[in-house]
Design a protein around this motif. Structure first.
Motif: not given
Length: 54
Positions: A2-11, A42-47
């Motif tokens: 949740a924290l990673a999402r909040e700070i937009k740290d996709q990795q 999906a995230i891996a592909r996106q970034i």
């Protein structure tokens, strides 16, 4: 996660999702394992993170 999402740290979010997928896999909950692993992919592909895609 949740924290990673909040700070937009996709990795970091992807790593957390991958770890959740592995945890559910080890518990034998294959549906949840697939669900989290698909989100991770999906995230891996996106970034375009080649470390995740190999």
């Amino acid at each position: 996660m949740a924290l990673a999402r909040e700070i937009k740290d996709q990795q970091s979010e992807g790593k957390a999702l991958g770890n959740l997928g592995l945890a559910y896999l080890s518990l034998g909950d294959y549906a949840k394992a697939i669900e989290y692993t698909q989100q991770w992919l999906a995230i891996a592909r996106q970034i375009n993170d080649s470390a995740f895609l190999h």
